[in-house]
Scaffold this motif. Structure first.
Motif, PDB file in Angstrom:
ATOM      1  N   ILE A  27      -2.234   7.178   4.456  1.00  0.00           N
ATOM      2  CA  ILE A  27      -1.822   5.732   4.678  1.00  0.00           C
ATOM      3  C   ILE A  27      -0.358   5.701   4.683  1.00  0.00           C
ATOM      4  CG2 ILE A  27      -1.562   3.709   3.319  1.00  0.00           C
ATOM      5  CD1 ILE A  27      -4.814   4.204   2.207  1.00  0.00           C
ATOM      6  N   ASP A  28       0.313   6.479   3.947  1.00  0.00           N
ATOM      7  CA  ASP A  28       1.810   6.234   3.866  1.00  0.00           C
ATOM      8  C   ASP A  28       2.345   6.593   5.382  1.00  0.00           C
ATOM      9  OD1 ASP A  28       2.121   5.581   1.289  1.00  0.00           O
ATOM     10  OD2 ASP A  28       2.954   7.599   0.784  1.00  0.00           O
ATOM     11  N   ILE A  36      -2.007  -0.430  17.575  1.00  0.00           N
ATOM     12  CA  ILE A  36      -3.375  -0.639  17.230  1.00  0.00           C
ATOM     13  C   ILE A  36      -3.985   0.717  16.795  1.00  0.00           C
ATOM     14  CG2 ILE A  36      -5.675  -1.046  18.330  1.00  0.00           C
ATOM     15  CD1 ILE A  36      -4.132  -2.651  20.161  1.00  0.00           C
ATOM     16  N   GLU A  37      -3.667   1.759  17.494  1.00  0.00           N
ATOM     17  CA  GLU A  37      -4.131   3.082  17.175  1.00  0.00           C
ATOM     18  C   GLU A  37      -3.873   3.456  15.755  1.00  0.00           C
ATOM     19  OE1 GLU A  37      -3.091   5.884  19.902  1.00  0.00           O
ATOM     20  OE2 GLU A  37      -4.199   4.804  21.711  1.00  0.00           O
ATOM     21  N   ILE A  38      -2.611   3.296  15.376  1.00  0.00           N
ATOM     22  CA  ILE A  38      -1.980   3.560  14.107  1.00  0.00           C
ATOM     23  C   ILE A  38      -2.809   2.791  12.850  1.00  0.00           C
ATOM     24  CG2 ILE A  38       0.211   3.452  12.646  1.00  0.00           C
ATOM     25  CD1 ILE A  38       1.773   4.135  15.215  1.00  0.00           C
ATOM     26  N   TYR A  39      -2.532   1.612  13.238  1.00  0.00           N
ATOM     27  CA  TYR A  39      -3.200   0.531  12.174  1.00  0.00           C
ATOM     28  C   TYR A  39      -4.784   0.841  11.824  1.00  0.00           C
ATOM     29  CZ  TYR A  39       1.246  -1.215  11.109  1.00  0.00           C
ATOM     30  OH  TYR A  39       2.610  -1.309  10.854  1.00  0.00           O
ATOM     31  N   GLN A  40      -5.369   1.252  13.082  1.00  0.00           N
ATOM     32  CA  GLN A  40      -6.842   1.479  12.797  1.00  0.00           C
ATOM     33  C   GLN A  40      -7.112   2.620  12.244  1.00  0.00           C
ATOM     34  OE1 GLN A  40      -8.732   1.100  16.730  1.00  0.00           O
ATOM     35  NE2 GLN A  40      -9.038  -0.970  16.368  1.00  0.00           N
ATOM     36  N   ARG A  41      -6.070   3.620  12.248  1.00  0.00           N
ATOM     37  CA  ARG A  41      -6.233   4.886  11.257  1.00  0.00           C
ATOM     38  C   ARG A  41      -6.155   4.856  10.061  1.00  0.00           C
ATOM     39  NH1 ARG A  41      -2.238   7.634  13.609  1.00  0.00           N
ATOM     40  NH2 ARG A  41      -0.807   7.581  12.114  1.00  0.00           N
ATOM     41  N   LEU A  42      -5.199   3.667   9.585  1.00  0.00           N
ATOM     42  CA  LEU A  42      -4.944   3.187   8.438  1.00  0.00           C
ATOM     43  C   LEU A  42      -6.281   2.855   8.008  1.00  0.00           C
ATOM     44  CD1 LEU A  42      -2.127   1.386   6.742  1.00  0.00           C
ATOM     45  CD2 LEU A  42      -4.199   0.543   6.430  1.00  0.00           C
ATOM     46  N   ASN A  43      -6.882   1.782   8.690  1.00  0.00           N
ATOM     47  CA  ASN A  43      -8.081   1.197   8.320  1.00  0.00           C
ATOM     48  C   ASN A  43      -9.141   2.186   7.887  1.00  0.00           C
ATOM     49  OD1 ASN A  43      -9.593  -1.249   7.407  1.00  0.00           O
ATOM     50  ND2 ASN A  43     -10.009  -1.811   9.798  1.00  0.00           N
ATOM     51  N   GLN A  44      -9.305   3.144   8.699  1.00  0.00           N
ATOM     52  CA  GLN A  44     -10.345   4.132   8.877  1.00  0.00           C
ATOM     53  C   GLN A  44     -10.179   5.090   7.274  1.00  0.00           C
ATOM     54  OE1 GLN A  44     -10.605   7.040  11.767  1.00  0.00           O
ATOM     55  NE2 GLN A  44     -12.186   8.197  10.776  1.00  0.00           N
ATOM     56  N   TRP A  73       0.803  -1.447   0.081  1.00  0.00           N
ATOM     57  CA  TRP A  73      -0.144   0.132   0.138  1.00  0.00           C
ATOM     58  C   TRP A  73       0.876   1.300  -0.026  1.00  0.00           C
ATOM     59  CZ3 TRP A  73      -2.585  -2.284   4.776  1.00  0.00           C
ATOM     60  CH2 TRP A  73      -3.608  -3.460   4.332  1.00  0.00           C
ATOM     61  N   HIS A  74       2.111   1.269   0.470  1.00  0.00           N
ATOM     62  CA  HIS A  74       2.949   2.280   0.460  1.00  0.00           C
ATOM     63  C   HIS A  74       3.191   2.961  -1.205  1.00  0.00           C
ATOM     64  CE1 HIS A  74       6.112   5.272   1.135  1.00  0.00           C
ATOM     65  NE2 HIS A  74       5.735   4.949   2.483  1.00  0.00           N
ATOM     66  N   SER A  75       2.871   4.358  -1.212  1.00  0.00           N
ATOM     67  CA  SER A  75       2.876   4.962  -2.282  1.00  0.00           C
ATOM     68  C   SER A  75       4.304   4.868  -3.335  1.00  0.00           C
ATOM     69  CB  SER A  75       2.632   6.301  -2.515  1.00  0.00           C
ATOM     70  OG  SER A  75       3.878   7.212  -1.487  1.00  0.00           O
ATOM     71  N   GLY A  76       5.282   4.390  -2.431  1.00  0.00           N
ATOM     72  CA  GLY A  76       6.504   4.313  -3.365  1.00  0.00           C
ATOM     73  C   GLY A  76       6.753   2.865  -3.760  1.00  0.00           C
TER      74      GLY A  76
END
Length: 542
Positions: free
Chosen positions: A462-463, A479-487, A446-449
């Motif tokens: 997401i990056d 947990i908080e970081i990856y839930q932010r990605l999920n959102q 998923w990373h843009s690069g």
């Protein structure tokens, strides 16, 4: 230590624990002396294992594009430095130990004494360094595309002594052991890696089965023989293991029922439901699970029309009805997905719910048409030619038509589909990926690069989440970081998540050992079925 959590109460569990207790405590002894015979005591037992697809490009692992079928063959030939145990921990396997420093940016890999590749050469520090360098693109005569970004966080690989390798990383990397645990990351003999021309077909590992000359007949079979010098004493348990690619799921099921096949691999829900019934009747045995599940989804190419437009993505998202398709095509077996992380992941969040809403879909179609006057919102759906996947594509087409969206269907084999998405030659593609495990293992997708960011996602939110999650040592913060990605995925609809994939292995009554052997520490057990792949060293035939 990176960990898979299988508890169905994900919000009450910690993610990707970085207390590397098992890794630090692991002082795994050799399971057996080199040279010990592992031939079957039952006189030439042979097991035929049907896979869901052929691996047309072969098994030069740093270059290979392996789906589940390819990884199943790989784990029979190549051992991995680490593996996933039944508790979800990444623990040493071919390596005797993996030990991080205090800041997790240096990992010491301790190797086992006396282990050899199938050609008799040692599995030593030089060989492991060669493999790691090949994966990260530091071997010029073996160009790679996938690993060059996946392993970009590795800074240096140093041989300390014949059995010790030290890897330094550019950032703290608590998930480092996870990157050497799958069939995509096995350890190959130098003789294979040092000849780029024969690397895809000259398969030389240290695993339980050996590929003799001509073992691979493309689109027909891979025939392997037991490794008489395998380092885990007493394994493998059969003399011959034959893999056959059988792309049509019903054909695999029929072959199992007729006795032509001993074991079959499938993610086809209709086949799994039928096998569940047959298993209840005692006709076959079955191992089926969605633990550590991949997610099935419609992947969108966000770099080209129409899906460079968020309005177009929102339109087809609301027009689609995964629940209806799951009931029709999967008999309701699968859990509907609301993101890439499965329910047994601690970063799964049940609050992200998007149902079918035809009214909203039409509103977004109207908005898209206003920005594209005179055009019809349409896209091509690329999928494999198997009848069941075609039926799903047809249902997608029918649902989208109700919102005024036109869908054309293009059928291609699995290998070509992977090549097309790599090249960006698609608009929408039926896909299955992102199995459970440490969330950092999704970084490259998923990373843009990344060159394997198939959907061409270019999103700073997401990056940032991927970068922060990689280095964070506090489980709650991760947990908080990856839930932010999920959102962010939920809001932007870069992919249309369908359901979490059930995988199953069906097998004859006289087949045993499909859940694997005790791990080399003599305490742990392997994860029995992860993203369609089972351990094969303990398979027996009565």
């Amino acid at each position: 230590m990176a960990k898979i959590h299988r508890d169905r109460r994900p919000m009450h569990r910690l993610v990707a624990t970085v207390t590397v207790t098992a890794l630090l405590a692991a002082t795994l002894s050799l399971a057996g002396a080199a040279g010990a015979s592992t031939r079957s005591q039952q006189g030439g037992d042979s097991v035929t294992f049907a896979l869901e697809a052929e691996t047309t490009g072969g098994w030069c692992l740093p270059q290979a594009q392996l789906a589940a079928g390819g990884m199943q063959v790989s784990v029979a030939i190549y051992d991995t430095l680490t593996t996933i145990d039944s508790k979800g921990d990444y623990v040493p396997y071919l390596a005797e130990s993996l030990t991080p420093n205090a800041t997790y940016d240096e990992w010491t890999i301790g190797l086992r004494e006396g282990v050899t590749f199938h050609d008799g050469t040692p599995v030593d520090a030089e060989a492991v360094k060669l493999n790691i360098d090949a994966y990260r693109g530091a071997k010029p005569d073996l160009p790679v595309r996938l690993g060059i970004f996946t392993y970009a966080n590795i800074d240096t690989v140093t041989v300390v002594d014949p059995l010790t390798v030290v890897v330094t990383t550019k950032t703290p990397w608590p998930a480092f052991p996870a990157y050497f645990s799958s069939g995509r990351s096995g350890i190959s003999a130098p003789a294979q890696l040092n000849d780029p021309d024969t690397c895809p077909s000259n398969l030389i590992g240290s695993g339980p089965f050996v590929c003799k000359d001509g073992c691979w007949r493309p689109n027909e079979s891979v025939t392997l023989e037991a490794n008489p010098d395998y380092w885990q004493k007493g394994y493998p348990k059969v003399d011959e293991l034959i893999f056959r690619p059988v792309s049509e799921s019903q054909s695999r099921l029929n072959g199992l029922q007729s006795g032509e096949l001993d074991i079959i691999q499938t993610s086809n829900s209709l086949s799994i439901v039928e096998m569940q019934d047959r298993a209840k009747n005692g006709d076959i045995k079955l191992l089926a699970t969605d633990d550590g599940a991949e997610v099935a989804y419609l992947m969108l190419n966000t770099a080209k029309p129409p899906f460079d437009s968020e309005d177009a993505r929102q339109a087809i998202a609301w027009a689609g009805d995964a629940k209806e398709i799951n009931e029709i095509r999967n008999k309701g077996l699968n859990t509907i997905a609301n993101g890439p992380f499965p329910p047994d992941s601690p970063v799964y969040d049940p609050e992200f719910v998007r149902g079918h809403n035809l009214k909203k879909a039409k509103q977004f179609v109207k908005k898209w048409k206003a920005a594209n006057p005179g055009e019809t919102l349409s896209f091509e759906y690329a999928t494999q030619p198997e009848p069941d996947t075609l039926a799903i594509a047809q249902l997608v087409k029918e649902q989208q038509a109700k919102a005024g969206i036109e869908v054309s269907i293009r059928t291609i084999d699995q290998a070509t589909l992977i090549n097309d998405v790599l090249a960006g030659n698609f608009q929408g593609a039926g896909f299955r990926n992102h199995p459970g495990g440490d969330p950092d293992t999704q970084y490259a997708w998923w990373h843009s690069g990344s060159p394997v960011n198939f959907g061409r996602i270019n999103d700073p939110v997401i990056d940032q989440a991927l970068e922060e999650g990689r280095v964070e040592l506090d489980p709650d913060k991760r947990i908080e970081i990856y839930q932010r990605l999920n959102q962010q995925f939920f809001e932007k609809m870069y992919n249309l998540w369908s359901w979490y994939t059930y995988w199953a292995v069906g097998y004859q009554d006289d087949i045993g050992g499909v859940k694997g052997a005790p791990l080399p520490d003599k305490v742990g057990k392997p994860f029995p079925l992860f993203a369609g792949v089972i351990p094969v060293l303990a398979i027996t035939k009565k």
